[in-house]
Design a protein around this motif. Structure first.
Motif, PDB file in Angstrom:
ATOM      1  N   GLY A 101     -76.588 -63.223 -27.238  1.00  0.00           N
ATOM      2  CA  GLY A 101     -75.898 -62.555 -28.336  1.00  0.00           C
ATOM      3  C   GLY A 101     -75.427 -61.178 -27.940  1.00  0.00           C
ATOM      4  N   VAL A 102     -74.386 -60.735 -28.606  1.00  0.00           N
ATOM      5  CA  VAL A 102     -73.905 -59.365 -28.475  1.00  0.00           C
ATOM      6  C   VAL A 102     -73.854 -58.777 -29.875  1.00  0.00           C
ATOM      7  N   VAL A 103     -74.351 -57.536 -30.029  1.00  0.00           N
ATOM      8  CA  VAL A 103     -74.530 -56.985 -31.369  1.00  0.00           C
ATOM      9  C   VAL A 103     -74.391 -55.472 -31.351  1.00  0.00           C
ATOM     10  N   ARG A 104     -73.824 -54.946 -32.410  1.00  0.00           N
ATOM     11  CA  ARG A 104     -73.705 -53.512 -32.588  1.00  0.00           C
ATOM     12  C   ARG A 104     -75.027 -52.944 -33.079  1.00  0.00           C
ATOM     13  N   ILE A 105     -75.418 -51.769 -32.565  1.00  0.00           N
ATOM     14  CA  ILE A 105     -76.627 -51.095 -33.046  1.00  0.00           C
ATOM     15  C   ILE A 105     -76.274 -49.722 -33.566  1.00  0.00           C
ATOM     16  N   GLU A 106     -77.209 -49.115 -34.303  1.00  0.00           N
ATOM     17  CA  GLU A 106     -77.021 -47.763 -34.802  1.00  0.00           C
ATOM     18  C   GLU A 106     -77.072 -46.759 -33.646  1.00  0.00           C
ATOM     19  N   ALA A 151     -86.131 -69.260 -17.720  1.00  0.00           N
ATOM     20  CA  ALA A 151     -85.789 -68.186 -18.660  1.00  0.00           C
ATOM     21  C   ALA A 151     -85.302 -66.960 -17.910  1.00  0.00           C
ATOM     22  N   ASP A 152     -85.987 -66.602 -16.831  1.00  0.00           N
ATOM     23  CA  ASP A 152     -85.571 -65.425 -16.061  1.00  0.00           C
ATOM     24  C   ASP A 152     -84.243 -65.669 -15.362  1.00  0.00           C
ATOM     25  N   HIS A 153     -84.014 -66.900 -14.913  1.00  0.00           N
ATOM     26  CA  HIS A 153     -82.725 -67.223 -14.287  1.00  0.00           C
ATOM     27  C   HIS A 153     -81.574 -67.032 -15.275  1.00  0.00           C
ATOM     28  N   TRP A 154     -81.783 -67.473 -16.513  1.00  0.00           N
ATOM     29  CA  TRP A 154     -80.740 -67.312 -17.527  1.00  0.00           C
ATOM     30  C   TRP A 154     -80.503 -65.831 -17.828  1.00  0.00           C
ATOM     31  N   ARG A 155     -81.579 -65.085 -17.960  1.00  0.00           N
ATOM     32  CA  ARG A 155     -81.430 -63.643 -18.197  1.00  0.00           C
ATOM     33  C   ARG A 155     -80.684 -62.975 -17.046  1.00  0.00           C
ATOM     34  N   GLN A 156     -81.037 -63.336 -15.816  1.00  0.00           N
ATOM     35  CA  GLN A 156     -80.392 -62.720 -14.657  1.00  0.00           C
ATOM     36  C   GLN A 156     -78.925 -63.124 -14.533  1.00  0.00           C
ATOM     37  N   THR A 157     -78.612 -64.351 -14.925  1.00  0.00           N
ATOM     38  CA  THR A 157     -77.219 -64.811 -14.912  1.00  0.00           C
ATOM     39  C   THR A 157     -76.367 -63.947 -15.836  1.00  0.00           C
ATOM     40  N   VAL A 158     -76.897 -63.669 -17.023  1.00  0.00           N
ATOM     41  CA  VAL A 158     -76.163 -62.821 -17.970  1.00  0.00           C
ATOM     42  C   VAL A 158     -76.137 -61.375 -17.471  1.00  0.00           C
ATOM     43  N   GLN A 159     -77.239 -60.925 -16.882  1.00  0.00           N
ATOM     44  CA  GLN A 159     -77.273 -59.573 -16.318  1.00  0.00           C
ATOM     45  C   GLN A 159     -76.200 -59.396 -15.246  1.00  0.00           C
ATOM     46  N   ASN A 160     -76.014 -60.403 -14.397  1.00  0.00           N
ATOM     47  CA  ASN A 160     -74.993 -60.327 -13.353  1.00  0.00           C
ATOM     48  C   ASN A 160     -73.593 -60.264 -13.939  1.00  0.00           C
ATOM     49  N   ALA A 161     -73.400 -60.922 -15.090  1.00  0.00           N
ATOM     50  CA  ALA A 161     -72.080 -60.918 -15.729  1.00  0.00           C
ATOM     51  C   ALA A 161     -71.799 -59.616 -16.463  1.00  0.00           C
ATOM     52  N   ILE A 168     -70.940 -66.931 -21.662  1.00  0.00           N
ATOM     53  CA  ILE A 168     -70.654 -65.621 -21.076  1.00  0.00           C
ATOM     54  C   ILE A 168     -69.198 -65.231 -21.305  1.00  0.00           C
ATOM     55  N   GLU A 169     -68.297 -66.181 -21.101  1.00  0.00           N
ATOM     56  CA  GLU A 169     -66.873 -65.911 -21.344  1.00  0.00           C
ATOM     57  C   GLU A 169     -66.624 -65.549 -22.807  1.00  0.00           C
ATOM     58  N   ALA A 170     -67.317 -66.219 -23.718  1.00  0.00           N
ATOM     59  CA  ALA A 170     -67.143 -65.940 -25.150  1.00  0.00           C
ATOM     60  C   ALA A 170     -67.607 -64.532 -25.491  1.00  0.00           C
ATOM     61  N   MET A 171     -68.728 -64.100 -24.916  1.00  0.00           N
ATOM     62  CA  MET A 171     -69.211 -62.743 -25.177  1.00  0.00           C
ATOM     63  C   MET A 171     -68.284 -61.694 -24.574  1.00  0.00           C
ATOM     64  N   ARG A 221     -69.549 -80.304 -20.061  1.00  0.00           N
ATOM     65  CA  ARG A 221     -70.293 -81.268 -19.251  1.00  0.00           C
ATOM     66  C   ARG A 221     -71.414 -80.538 -18.502  1.00  0.00           C
ATOM     67  N   GLY A 222     -72.597 -80.553 -19.049  1.00  0.00           N
ATOM     68  CA  GLY A 222     -73.742 -79.958 -18.390  1.00  0.00           C
ATOM     69  C   GLY A 222     -74.022 -78.531 -18.819  1.00  0.00           C
ATOM     70  N   MET A 223     -75.261 -78.096 -18.624  1.00  0.00           N
ATOM     71  CA  MET A 223     -75.695 -76.776 -19.076  1.00  0.00           C
ATOM     72  C   MET A 223     -75.049 -75.639 -18.283  1.00  0.00           C
ATOM     73  N   LYS A 224     -74.766 -75.833 -17.005  1.00  0.00           N
ATOM     74  CA  LYS A 224     -74.153 -74.773 -16.209  1.00  0.00           C
ATOM     75  C   LYS A 224     -72.810 -74.357 -16.791  1.00  0.00           C
ATOM     76  N   LEU A 225     -71.991 -75.324 -17.168  1.00  0.00           N
ATOM     77  CA  LEU A 225     -70.700 -75.002 -17.771  1.00  0.00           C
ATOM     78  C   LEU A 225     -70.883 -74.392 -19.159  1.00  0.00           C
ATOM     79  N   CYS A 226     -71.937 -74.813 -19.862  1.00  0.00           N
ATOM     80  CA  CYS A 226     -72.231 -74.203 -21.159  1.00  0.00           C
ATOM     81  C   CYS A 226     -72.553 -72.713 -20.990  1.00  0.00           C
ATOM     82  N   GLU A 227     -73.372 -72.408 -19.990  1.00  0.00           N
ATOM     83  CA  GLU A 227     -73.730 -71.013 -19.740  1.00  0.00           C
ATOM     84  C   GLU A 227     -72.490 -70.186 -19.417  1.00  0.00           C
TER      85      GLU A 227
END
Length: 289
Positions: free
Chosen positions: A282-287, A245-255, A212-215, A202-208
Motif C-alpha cells: 500500500g501507499v498512503v499519505r500521513i500527517e 515475506a522478506d523477499h517481498w519486502r525487499q522487492t518493493v524496497q528495490n523498486a 509495484i507498477e500500480a503504486m 499468470r503467476g505471482m511474479k507478474l502479480c508482484e
C-alpha cells in the motif's frame, strides 16, 4: 483533555506493540468450524495457516458489542476524557457502523472514524491519530482530519490460492477452477470502500510486478501533490515462510529506494479471505511530523 486511540487488529498492530505505543486494541474474531478465536489472544497466524492447510471452514466476524463497550468503559474509567476509535473500513465490514451506533450512548465521548482503510493504511491512520492527540487535537478534530484525507491511500493484494475467495463467494467455483488450471492469479485493490478486481496475471511474479507498477502510477498521478515525506509505502502478506515475506519486502524496497519499506502480516480476519501466501502493498499519505 486526555484522548485515547483505539483500533482493531485489522490494522496489523499487535496487542504487544499497542501497549508499547499507548494504543488500545480490539482483537478481531476468527471462526474455525464451530469455534471462535480472538486474534493475538487465542489464535496465532501460524495456527490459522495450519487450519487453512487442512481446508477447514474459516470465516471472520465482527467483535461483540459487549467487548467493544467494555473496553471503552475501562478506558474512560482509567482517566481518559474521550476516545477516537478507528475500526476497519465500513465498506468491508459492518463493524464500523455497529461501533457508530454504540458510540451514541457515550454523550460525545467516543468518536468513531470511518476513513475507509484497512491493514497498512489503517495502521498509518492510527499512528496519525496518536500523533495528533499528542499535539493537542481533540477527538472531534482528529476524526475530521482523518476522514478528510480518507482516500489518500491505495492497497493492492495478490492472492496465491482462490480457495477462500471462492468460499467467501467473491469468485464462482467455475471461475476458480479455470483460473487454477491456467495459473491465473487475481490482483485486488482497495481504493476506499470496497475490495475490487484490478488485474489478472499468470503467476505471482507478474502479480508482484503489476502491484509495484500500480503504486508507481499512483504516486505519479493521484498523489503527485503530496510531498515525498508525507507518503508511506508498506508491504503485507500471509506468508508461511518468513524468507518469502522478506523477499517481498525487499522487492518493493528495490523498486522504491527512497522509501523505508516495512512488512506486516495481514490480520487473521483478512487472511480468512485471502488465504495463505498472499502478497499486499500500500501507499498512503500521513500527517506531517
Amino acid at each position: 483533555m486526555r484522548t485515547a486511540i483505539v483500533t482493531d487488529t485489522n490494522s496489523g498492530i499487535s496487542i504487544e506493540k499497542a501497549k508499547e505505543l499507548g494504543i488500545f486494541i480490539v482483537p478481531m474474531p476468527v471462526i474455525i468450524g464451530e469455534n471462535t478465536y480472538l486474534e493475538h489472544q487465542t489464535i496465532t497466524h501460524a495456527e490459522l495457516y495450519r487450519a487453512m492447510r487442512q481446508h477447514l471452514d474459516i470465516s471472520s466476524s465482527q467483535p461483540s458489542p459487549g467487548f467493544v463497550t467494555d473496553l471503552w468503559d475501562s478506558i474512560l474509567a482509567s482517566g481518559y476524557d474521550e476516545i477516537v476509535y478507528i475500526p476497519m473500513s465500513s465498506g468491508l465490514s459492518g463493524s464500523c457502523q455497529s461501533a457508530a451506533m454504540l458510540a451514541k450512548d457515550y454523550n460525545g465521548k467516543v468518536f468513531v472514524v470511518d476513513n475507509h482503510r484497512i491493514s497498512v493504511t489503517q495502521e498509518t491512520s492510527v499512528y496519525d491519530a496518536k500523533h495528533l492527540a499528542e499535539s493537542g487535537f481533540s477527538a472531534a478534530r482528529i476524526k475530521e482530519r482523518l476522514e478528510k484525507h480518507a482516500y489518500d491511500a491505495s492497497i493492492y493484494i495478490s492472492v496465491d490460492s482462490l480457495e477462500y475467495l471462492k468460499k467467501g463467494g467473491r469468485i464462482t467455483p467455475a471461475a476458480a477452477a479455470f483460473a487454477t488450471v491456467i495459473n491465473l492469479k487475481p490482483v485486488l485493490t482497495i481504493q476506499g470502500d470496497k475490495l475490487d478486481s484490478f488485474a489478472k496475471m499468470r503467476g505471482m511474479k507478474l502479480c508482484e510486478k503489476k502491484m509495484i507498477e500500480a503504486m508507481q502510477k499512483d504516486i505519479e498521478t493521484r498523489f503527485s501533490d503530496i510531498p515525498h515525506t508525507q507518503l508511506v509505502i508498506a508491504t503485507a502478506g500471509t506468508f508461511e515462510n518468513p524468507a518469502d515475506a522478506d523477499h517481498w519486502r525487499q522487492t518493493v524496497q528495490n523498486a522504491f529506494p527512497d522509501y523505508d519499506i516495512r512488512y506486516s502480516p495481514l490480520s487473521c480476519s483478512i487472511a480468512c479471505h485471502t488465504g495463505i501466501n498472499a502478497a499486499g502493498a500500500g501507499v498512503v499519505r500521513i500527517e506531517k511530523r
